[in-house]
Design a protein around this motif. Structure first.
Motif, PDB file in Angstrom:
ATOM      1  N   UNK A 134       0.850  -1.189   0.000  1.00 12.37           N
ATOM      2  CA  UNK A 134       0.000   0.000   0.000  1.00 12.37           C
ATOM      3  C   UNK A 134       0.884   1.237   0.000  1.00 12.37           C
ATOM      4  N   UNK A 135       0.604   2.166  -0.907  1.00 11.95           N
ATOM      5  CA  UNK A 135       1.276   3.465  -0.890  1.00 11.95           C
ATOM      6  C   UNK A 135       0.389   4.387  -0.065  1.00 11.95           C
ATOM      7  N   UNK A 136       0.708   4.537   1.210  1.00  7.78           N
ATOM      8  CA  UNK A 136      -0.195   5.253   2.125  1.00  7.78           C
ATOM      9  C   UNK A 136      -0.447   6.692   1.696  1.00  7.78           C
ATOM     10  N   UNK A 190      -8.924   2.758  -7.563  1.00  6.43           N
ATOM     11  CA  UNK A 190      -8.985   3.794  -8.600  1.00  6.43           C
ATOM     12  C   UNK A 190      -7.885   4.840  -8.487  1.00  6.43           C
ATOM     13  N   UNK A 191      -7.107   4.794  -7.397  1.00 10.72           N
ATOM     14  CA  UNK A 191      -6.013   5.747  -7.212  1.00 10.72           C
ATOM     15  C   UNK A 191      -4.651   5.084  -7.392  1.00 10.72           C
ATOM     16  N   UNK A 192      -4.641   3.784  -7.652  1.00 12.80           N
ATOM     17  CA  UNK A 192      -3.368   3.093  -7.788  1.00 12.80           C
ATOM     18  C   UNK A 192      -2.565   3.103  -6.511  1.00 12.80           C
ATOM     19  N   UNK A 193      -3.274   3.117  -5.373  1.00 16.76           N
ATOM     20  CA  UNK A 193      -2.594   3.195  -4.079  1.00 16.76           C
ATOM     21  C   UNK A 193      -2.147   1.824  -3.580  1.00 16.76           C
ATOM     22  N   UNK A 194      -2.625   0.772  -4.219  1.00 15.15           N
ATOM     23  CA  UNK A 194      -2.191  -0.587  -3.878  1.00 15.15           C
ATOM     24  C   UNK A 194      -1.519  -1.167  -5.122  1.00 15.15           C
ATOM     25  N   UNK A 195      -0.282  -1.614  -4.953  1.00 16.98           N
ATOM     26  CA  UNK A 195       0.537  -1.995  -6.104  1.00 16.98           C
ATOM     27  C   UNK A 195       1.273  -3.295  -5.811  1.00 16.98           C
TER      28      UNK A 195
END
Length: 474
Positions: A79-81, A187-192
């Motif tokens: 996760x990109x917090x 939808x924000x690409x926050x999990x990669x």
């Protein structure tokens, strides 16, 4: 030109991977790593964030994940917090549809006393008392109470995602199967998913420098439904242009597994498949008592990689497919010796473009390693068909009752029934992604059309039987 990706989030992820790979090929990554976010988002570029600086800060985190991510976190999903801050808090909420009725059924059904009313009789939910049971939503005659789950939580059917104190998504590594459903749906690409594209580049460069080993590209059968803007033969030729020694089908490993798994099923009487790593991980975490039923065969990827390593002493194997969970599988102790790196189709596209390879201009090469049955492993139901064929070809008398599970929810239902002793089947084909591998998070495109492309690809196989395909290895 036809679109290469389903979503703009995928395209942004691709651009980061492409730039990281480009610098890696040139041996300039370490000196230019800080410039990559600026190259992707120049100073006056419009951004959805509060400012261009936050966008770049998020891109810097994307670059880290493209370079392998947090080494302290064993999960391949991160996760990109800083990017996970735009979704509203999840849970049950009262909408504007509330009419302030006299019945107050929502209040009566709530055992926690979490429902109250303002001076207009409009309902409100006290989040400190609410336990998310959903009873109030069920009884509201106006459907005015809704459950606003975050996209990542809604995508994760095994409830491995929660919201932390900073209002960001948090992944429970003990539950997570690395299927990547949250990656594709955010939808924000926050999990990669972590990328090991640098490992692949390093393998290719070293093989070209000292020629002490050969790098095999093993492609998943779902590749037939991807790169729709080019021909499959051009995709294969492009892999050789990248520096791979040769390209081999993972579908041949599927043929090997189908042959062995059908025999194992007949011997044991009941089996669950071992091909989908996310499904196997789910059994281990949620149904540990059923682990004994998991096929002892390695997955097609690991089975074929093992064969390659036994045959070619100095071989290196890179698996290329639609699956983020394969990245986790490659780190398992019984798989690690055979598979040197895993890449998704998204990453392969980035790799092509990082070297300026336009695959549409290339001549066509061919893949002719597998049978129809090995190739259809890519879609739900294909494995069951292959096991039935394996039994038939080996003249094994066994009354196969297969249940193909299309998605993790279907897998859960079948496993629950088995745990209760009420499952009317003797073989569970588990596919964590809806549609099977063609629904994997690392696909360039998703959709029903992919199934027909896989079946078409299967029918083009030169080998018409599993035994015929496997015999070429002997």
């Amino acid at each position: 030109m036809m679109r290469k990706f389903d979503t703009k989030v995928q395209h942004l992820k691709y651009k980061v991977l492409r730039e990281v790979a480009k610098e890696a090929w040139n041996d300039t990554l370490l000196e230019n790593v800080l410039e990559i976010p600026k190259a992707i988002v120049p100073g006056k570029t419009p951004t959805m964030r509060c400012c261009v600086y936050k966008e770049r800060a998020i891109l810097a985190e994307r670059v880290k994940i493209a370079m392998g991510g947090d080494k302290e976190n064993p999960n391949v999903i991160e996760v990109i917090e800083i990017a996970c801050d735009e979704c509203p808090a999840a849970g049950y909420e009262v909408t504007d549809s509330c009419r302030g009725c006299l019945a107050h059924r929502c209040e009566d059904v709530c055992k926690r006393g979490a429902i109250s009313f303002d001076h207009n009789h409009v309902a409100h939910i006290d989040k400190t008392k609410c336990v998310e049971c959903g009873q109030c939503a069920k009884v509201c005659p106006y459907f005015a109470i809704v459950n606003r789950k975050r996209p990542c939580q809604n995508a994760c059917k095994i409830k491995a995602i929660s919201i932390n104190e900073d209002n960001a998504a948090a992944i429970d590594n003990k539950k997570c199967t690395a299927c990547g459903a949250c990656v594709y749906q955010c939808p924000f690409g926050a999990i990669v998913d972590k990328s090991y594209i640098l490992n692949v580049i390093d393998l290719i460069k070293k093989s070209e420098d000292n020629q002490k080993y050969k790098v095999y590209a093993m492609v998943a059968p779902s590749i037939s439904s991807q790169f729709t803007y080019a021909k499959l033969g051009q995709v294969i030729k492009g892999l050789k242009e990248l520096g791979f020694y040769t390209v081999i089908e993972a579908a041949l490993g599927a043929d090997m597994v189908a042959q062995a798994e059908s025999k194992e099923l007949a011997e044991k009487g009941f089996l669950t498949s071992s091909c989908c790593p996310a499904f196997v991980a789910y059994i281990k975490s949620a149904f540990p008592d059923l682990v004994k039923y998991v096929s002892h065969n390695l997955s097609p990827m690991a089975t074929l990689a093992n064969y390659i390593k036994e045959t070619e002493a100095n071989a290196k194997v890179v698996f290329i497919g639609p699956c983020t969970a394969k990245k986790a599988e490659a780190q398992l102790e019984d798989v690690k010796p055979y598979v040197d790196a895993v890449m998704t189709f998204e990453e392969l596209q980035a790799l092509y473009d990082s070297k300026g390879i336009d695959i549409t201009t290339l001549e066509e090469d061919v893949l002719e390693n597998a049978s129809y049955f090995g190739r259809i492993f890519a879609r739900s139901g294909g494995l069951s068909d292959a096991v039935a064929q394996g039994l038939k070809e080996q003249n094994i008398e066994f009354d196969l009752k297969a249940i193909p599970c299309n998605g993790i929810e279907a897998c859960k239902m079948a496993l629950l029934k088995k745990s209760k002793g009420v499952l009317d089947a003797n073989f569970i084909e588990g596919m964590a992604c809806v549609g099977g591998c063609i629904g994997g998070a690392g696909c360039l495109t998703h959709g029903e059309k992919n199934k027909f492309e896989v079946d078409k690809y299967g029918r083009e196989a030169l080998e018409k039987t599993i035994g015929g395909a496997v015999s070429i290895l002997k």
